[in-house]
Design a protein around this motif. Structure first.
Motif, PDB file in Angstrom:
ATOM      1  N   THR A 105       5.601   4.927 -42.142  1.00 53.18           N
ATOM      2  CA  THR A 105       5.606   5.968 -41.131  1.00 53.18           C
ATOM      3  C   THR A 105       6.738   6.748 -40.681  1.00 53.18           C
ATOM      4  O   THR A 105       6.631   8.077 -40.443  1.00 53.18           O
ATOM      5  CB  THR A 105       4.752   5.508 -39.893  1.00 53.18           C
ATOM      6  OG1 THR A 105       3.542   4.732 -40.063  1.00 53.18           O
ATOM      7  CG2 THR A 105       4.668   6.284 -38.594  1.00 53.18           C
ATOM      8  N   GLY A 106       7.777   5.826 -40.871  1.00 53.67           N
ATOM      9  CA  GLY A 106       8.947   6.371 -40.449  1.00 53.67           C
ATOM     10  C   GLY A 106       9.559   7.448 -41.537  1.00 53.67           C
ATOM     11  O   GLY A 106      10.550   8.452 -41.254  1.00 53.67           O
ATOM     12  N   ALA A 163       7.881  10.523 -40.666  1.00 51.46           N
ATOM     13  CA  ALA A 163       8.411  11.225 -39.512  1.00 51.46           C
ATOM     14  C   ALA A 163       9.608  11.791 -39.784  1.00 51.46           C
ATOM     15  O   ALA A 163      10.103  12.986 -39.462  1.00 51.46           O
ATOM     16  CB  ALA A 163       8.502  10.075 -38.363  1.00 51.46           C
ATOM     17  N   LEU A 216      10.709  15.544 -39.380  1.00 53.97           N
ATOM     18  CA  LEU A 216      11.718  16.255 -38.366  1.00 53.97           C
ATOM     19  C   LEU A 216      13.073  16.874 -39.100  1.00 53.97           C
ATOM     20  O   LEU A 216      13.715  16.926 -38.496  1.00 53.97           O
ATOM     21  CB  LEU A 216      12.427  14.794 -37.551  1.00 53.97           C
ATOM     22  CG  LEU A 216      11.111  14.468 -36.509  1.00 53.97           C
ATOM     23  CD1 LEU A 216      11.692  12.919 -36.072  1.00 53.97           C
ATOM     24  CD2 LEU A 216      11.019  15.149 -35.612  1.00 53.97           C
ATOM     25  N   THR A 250      17.482  11.029 -37.821  1.00 58.90           N
ATOM     26  CA  THR A 250      17.320  10.611 -36.633  1.00 58.90           C
ATOM     27  C   THR A 250      18.605  10.990 -35.696  1.00 58.90           C
ATOM     28  O   THR A 250      18.204  11.325 -34.399  1.00 58.90           O
ATOM     29  CB  THR A 250      17.393   9.044 -36.836  1.00 58.90           C
ATOM     30  OG1 THR A 250      16.272   8.707 -37.535  1.00 58.90           O
ATOM     31  CG2 THR A 250      17.104   8.444 -35.343  1.00 58.90           C
ATOM     32  N   ALA A 274      10.784   6.774 -30.337  1.00 65.98           N
ATOM     33  CA  ALA A 274      10.214   6.830 -31.633  1.00 65.98           C
ATOM     34  C   ALA A 274      11.316   5.647 -32.555  1.00 65.98           C
ATOM     35  O   ALA A 274      10.658   5.520 -33.814  1.00 65.98           O
ATOM     36  CB  ALA A 274      10.560   8.278 -32.354  1.00 65.98           C
ATOM     37  N   THR A 296       5.555  21.164 -41.839  1.00 66.53           N
ATOM     38  CA  THR A 296       6.310  20.949 -40.765  1.00 66.53           C
ATOM     39  C   THR A 296       7.662  21.564 -40.901  1.00 66.53           C
ATOM     40  O   THR A 296       8.647  21.568 -40.001  1.00 66.53           O
ATOM     41  CB  THR A 296       6.662  19.634 -40.510  1.00 66.53           C
ATOM     42  OG1 THR A 296       7.294  19.055 -41.417  1.00 66.53           O
ATOM     43  CG2 THR A 296       5.518  18.507 -40.261  1.00 66.53           C
ATOM     44  N   MET A 323       1.340  13.091 -37.750  1.00 63.44           N
ATOM     45  CA  MET A 323       1.672  11.518 -37.503  1.00 63.44           C
ATOM     46  C   MET A 323       0.270  10.831 -37.194  1.00 63.44           C
ATOM     47  O   MET A 323       0.114   9.566 -37.613  1.00 63.44           O
ATOM     48  CB  MET A 323       2.754  11.367 -36.120  1.00 63.44           C
ATOM     49  CG  MET A 323       3.890  12.179 -36.488  1.00 63.44           C
ATOM     50  SD  MET A 323       4.661  11.499 -37.890  1.00 63.44           S
ATOM     51  CE  MET A 323       4.771   9.729 -37.749  1.00 63.44           C
ATOM     52  N   THR A 382      -1.171   9.843 -30.657  1.00 63.21           N
ATOM     53  CA  THR A 382      -0.184  10.409 -30.991  1.00 63.21           C
ATOM     54  C   THR A 382       0.104  11.721 -30.386  1.00 63.21           C
ATOM     55  O   THR A 382       0.717  12.807 -30.728  1.00 63.21           O
ATOM     56  CB  THR A 382      -0.177  10.453 -32.434  1.00 63.21           C
ATOM     57  OG1 THR A 382      -1.370  11.125 -32.949  1.00 63.21           O
ATOM     58  CG2 THR A 382       0.183   9.314 -33.245  1.00 63.21           C
ATOM     59  N   GLY A 396       4.827   7.803 -32.894  1.00 62.79           N
ATOM     60  CA  GLY A 396       4.070   9.071 -33.491  1.00 62.79           C
ATOM     61  C   GLY A 396       4.113  10.378 -32.541  1.00 62.79           C
ATOM     62  O   GLY A 396       4.452  11.535 -33.003  1.00 62.79           O
ATOM     63  N   VAL A 431       7.693  11.780 -32.008  1.00 59.44           N
ATOM     64  CA  VAL A 431       8.069  12.781 -33.159  1.00 59.44           C
ATOM     65  C   VAL A 431       7.134  13.836 -32.937  1.00 59.44           C
ATOM     66  O   VAL A 431       7.856  15.331 -33.458  1.00 59.44           O
ATOM     67  CB  VAL A 431       7.622  11.964 -34.577  1.00 59.44           C
ATOM     68  CG1 VAL A 431       7.843  12.730 -35.607  1.00 59.44           C
ATOM     69  CG2 VAL A 431       8.555  10.804 -34.591  1.00 59.44           C
ATOM     70  N   ASN A 432       5.830  13.716 -32.615  1.00 60.55           N
ATOM     71  CA  ASN A 432       5.080  15.104 -32.850  1.00 60.55           C
ATOM     72  C   ASN A 432       5.628  16.090 -31.600  1.00 60.55           C
ATOM     73  O   ASN A 432       5.676  17.461 -31.980  1.00 60.55           O
ATOM     74  CB  ASN A 432       3.699  14.821 -32.490  1.00 60.55           C
ATOM     75  CG  ASN A 432       2.744  14.433 -33.504  1.00 60.55           C
ATOM     76  OD1 ASN A 432       3.259  14.718 -34.784  1.00 60.55           O
ATOM     77  ND2 ASN A 432       1.825  13.554 -33.377  1.00 60.55           N
TER      78      ASN A 432
END
Length: 278
Positions: A5-6, A9, A13, A47, A61, A96, A110, A161, A196, A199-200
């Protein structure tokens, strides 16, 4: 599931954006060629770039991003790269990478990622299911209407999310209302779903008044107030650290200028021939 998931993300991002995500394929090719050991560092850099902007959202997050700070075996790093290649293959940067936040808000990436990774029995136990966009769109049209105000707020105490907010923001944009002027606050008990959502909120560019709080609204009715207090503390920390970094950078520039002029730090005196060491 925090690691895959990370990875999704971090790619979502990625700070570079362009009109229509025109850069996406070139960047995809570049990232796909990176060796496995580089991926934790890549996630850390992405990050850090967003932490400077919104330390509160990146803190929320953290459950899906902090793994990049740990040491990993060669097998784990291989698996990390394979997940990244899969996400790149399926166009994460195309979804994205647009400069227009409306284009980045076409999907709740996410939610789909977390739902796909979660075992169906876990989803049933958590009551976690992806809300169909058509349903959320209908609910938003009823709640907001076709003449939305320029400034208002939206709050959801079990927001997942943030799929409801995505549709609401798109609805505002369709009516020439800037979502960044609204206040958005989401609360969610599950730490991965809350991560999530954070992040969204960055991907969808919901603005400076968008907050996410992780907790149980039943036992913590003051989650919104807590989130604002926590954000103030993190903003102060960010400002203090970036201020120190700016000062250090200024000192370094001065030293380099002096070196360029041939003016460096004084050298220790040399001992002349026959001079006593005393």
């Amino acid at each position: 599931m925090d690691i895959p998931t990370g990875i999704v993300a971090a790619l979502a991002l990625w700070p570079t954006k362009s009109d229509g995500a025109q850069h996406a394929q070139h960047l995809t090719d570049f990232l796909a060629a990176q060796p496995a050991p580089t991926w934790p560092g890549t996630v850390r850099e992405v990050t850090a770039a967003h932490w400077v902007r919104r330390p509160d959202l990146i803190s929320t997050a953290a459950p899906i991003l902090r793994w990049a700070e740990d040491e990993h075996s060669a097998d784990m790093l291989y698996a990390v790269r394979e997940v990244a290649l899969t996400a790149l293959k399926h166009g994460v940067l195309h979804h994205t990478g647009a400069g227009d936040p409306a284009m980045r808000s076409d999907t709740d990436l996410m939610s789909w990622t977390i739902t796909a990774l979660r075992h169906r029995e876990d989803r049933a136990w958590l009551g976690e299911f992806h809300s169909p966009p058509e349903i959320t769109e209908m609910m938003n049209r009823i709640a907001i209407g076709d003449n939305p105000p320029a400034v208002s707020s939206l709050y959801e105490c079990t927001g997942g999310t943030g799929g409801m907010f995505r549709v609401a923001a798109q609805h505002l944009r369709e009516h020439n209302v800037d979502p960044r002027r609204w206040t958005w606050h989401l609360e969610e008990l599950d730490p991965v779903a809350a991560a999530g959502a954070a992040v969204n909120f960055l991907i969808w560019d919901l603005g400076p008044k968008a907050t996410v709080a992780r907790g149980d609204i039943v036992s913590q009715p003051d989650l919104y107030e807590r989130s604002l207090a926590d954000r103030a503390v993190l903003d102060e920390l960010r400002d203090r650290l970036t201020g120190r970094a700016a000062t250090a950078a200024a000192h370094l520039r001065v030293l380099r200028t002096l070196e360029g002029l041939g003016i460096g730090a004084p050298r220790p005196p040399t001992r002349e021939s026959g001079q006593s060491a005393a």
